[in-house]
Write an enzyme that holds these catalytic residues in place. Structure first.
Site, PDB file in Angstrom:
ATOM      1  N   THR A  27      28.141   3.666  49.740  1.00 38.53           N
ATOM      2  CA  THR A  27      26.902   3.001  50.144  1.00 38.53           C
ATOM      3  C   THR A  27      26.148   2.648  48.868  1.00 38.53           C
ATOM      4  OG1 THR A  27      25.595   5.044  50.184  1.00 38.53           O
ATOM      5  CG2 THR A  27      26.747   4.457  52.218  1.00 38.53           C
ATOM      6  N   ALA A  60      26.562   8.480  47.720  1.00 34.61           N
ATOM      7  CA  ALA A  60      25.131   8.299  47.987  1.00 34.61           C
ATOM      8  C   ALA A  60      24.448   8.072  46.643  1.00 34.61           C
ATOM      9  CB  ALA A  60      24.565   9.538  48.680  1.00 34.61           C
ATOM     10  N   VAL A  86      27.684  11.860  44.222  1.00 37.66           N
ATOM     11  CA  VAL A  86      26.433  11.267  43.750  1.00 37.66           C
ATOM     12  C   VAL A  86      26.729  10.018  42.917  1.00 37.66           C
ATOM     13  CG1 VAL A  86      24.333  11.642  42.406  1.00 37.66           C
ATOM     14  CG2 VAL A  86      25.313  13.534  43.738  1.00 37.66           C
ATOM     15  N   LYS A  87      26.147   8.905  43.364  1.00 42.31           N
ATOM     16  CA  LYS A  87      26.397   7.628  42.698  1.00 42.31           C
ATOM     17  C   LYS A  87      25.304   7.396  41.660  1.00 42.31           C
ATOM     18  CE  LYS A  87      28.067   3.200  44.435  1.00 42.31           C
ATOM     19  NZ  LYS A  87      27.967   2.271  45.567  1.00 42.31           N
ATOM     20  N   VAL A  88      25.738   7.127  40.437  1.00 43.32           N
ATOM     21  CA  VAL A  88      24.817   7.059  39.296  1.00 43.32           C
ATOM     22  C   VAL A  88      25.031   5.729  38.559  1.00 43.32           C
ATOM     23  CG1 VAL A  88      24.251   8.158  37.084  1.00 43.32           C
ATOM     24  CG2 VAL A  88      24.954   9.579  39.020  1.00 43.32           C
TER      25      VAL A  88
END
Ligand code: E4P
EC number: 2.2.1.2
Length: 218
Positions: A27, A60, A86-88
């Site tokens: 997402t 996310a 965790v999307k960074v």
């Protein structure tokens, strides 16, 4: 090759999961906004809802851009569910955050990657996944698939564990080309997966088989 679906739409995620070949979901804030998911509580709940549909990883994305804020937000996201990645974003504080998360057992997806140098940095920082956006490069007359090939070469040269997540996939040929180049994962719309099914000779062949069966069995 893992198949991720790039959407926050629960119906599409369910449909892809029911096909039995889905390995995860990605997402981003734009995809969440498209589904009308706003406000922190609703956003966090939506991530959990997605995790409850799929068996695999769910990316996310943090919206903070400063290191300590990214860490705080990422830790909160990771706490939500064991499937959360965790999307960074690929910015300087993002690289620091990737390293922090990697050192602390939190899985990450480094997003908005458009060059081999950025992908090298993400791997050095211990990212679980790196997301080169091939469709957005194609959009500006630059060869997105070449970026996938360059990252594959670099990662293989040094045996990096970071998985190449071909992102911004727009259509089925992108999926096939990424598979040929050895991308570990692809994320795209449901239509890019559905397109893999289609061949007119399959439809013609099946119609003939069923017709011949009926002739002898009616
Ligand atoms: C990646 O994880 C992004 O969500 C996504 O693939 C971006 O795709 P787009 O370029 O079609 O927006």
């Amino acid at each position: 090759m893992k198949f991720f679906i790039d959407t926050a739409n629960l119906d599409q995620i369910k449909e892809a999961q029911e096909l039995g070949v889905l390995d995860g979901v990605t997402t981003n804030p734009s995809l969440m906004a498209k589904e009308g998911i706003t406000g922190k509580d609703n956003i966090l709940k939506h991530y959990v809802d997605i995790c409850n549909i799929v068996d695999g990883d769910v990316s996310a994305e943090v919206v903070a851009t400063e290191f300590s804020e990214m860490v705080k937000e990422g830790e909160e996201l990771a706490e939500l569910h064991e499937q959360i990645v965790v999307k960074v974003p690929m910015i300087k504080d993002g690289v620091k955050a990737l390293k922090y998360f990697s050192d602390n057992g939190i899985r990450t997806n480094c997003t908005l990657v458009f060059s081999p140098g950025q992908a090298l940095l993400a791997a050095k920082a211990g990212a679980t996944y790196v997301s080169p956006f091939l469709g957005r490069l194609d959009d500006i007359s630059t060869d997105g698939l070449n970026l996938i090939a360059e990252i594959r070469l670099i990662y293989d040269n040094y045996d990096f564990d970071t998985q190449i997540l071909a992102a911004s996939i727009r259509h089925t040929m992108h999926v096939i080309d990424c598979a040929k180049l050895g991308a570990d994962v692809m994320t795209g719309p449901l239509s890019s997966i559905d397109g893999l099914l289609k061949h007119p000779l399959t439809d013609i062949g099946l119609a003939k088989f069923l017709e011949d069966y009926k002739k002898g069995n009616s």
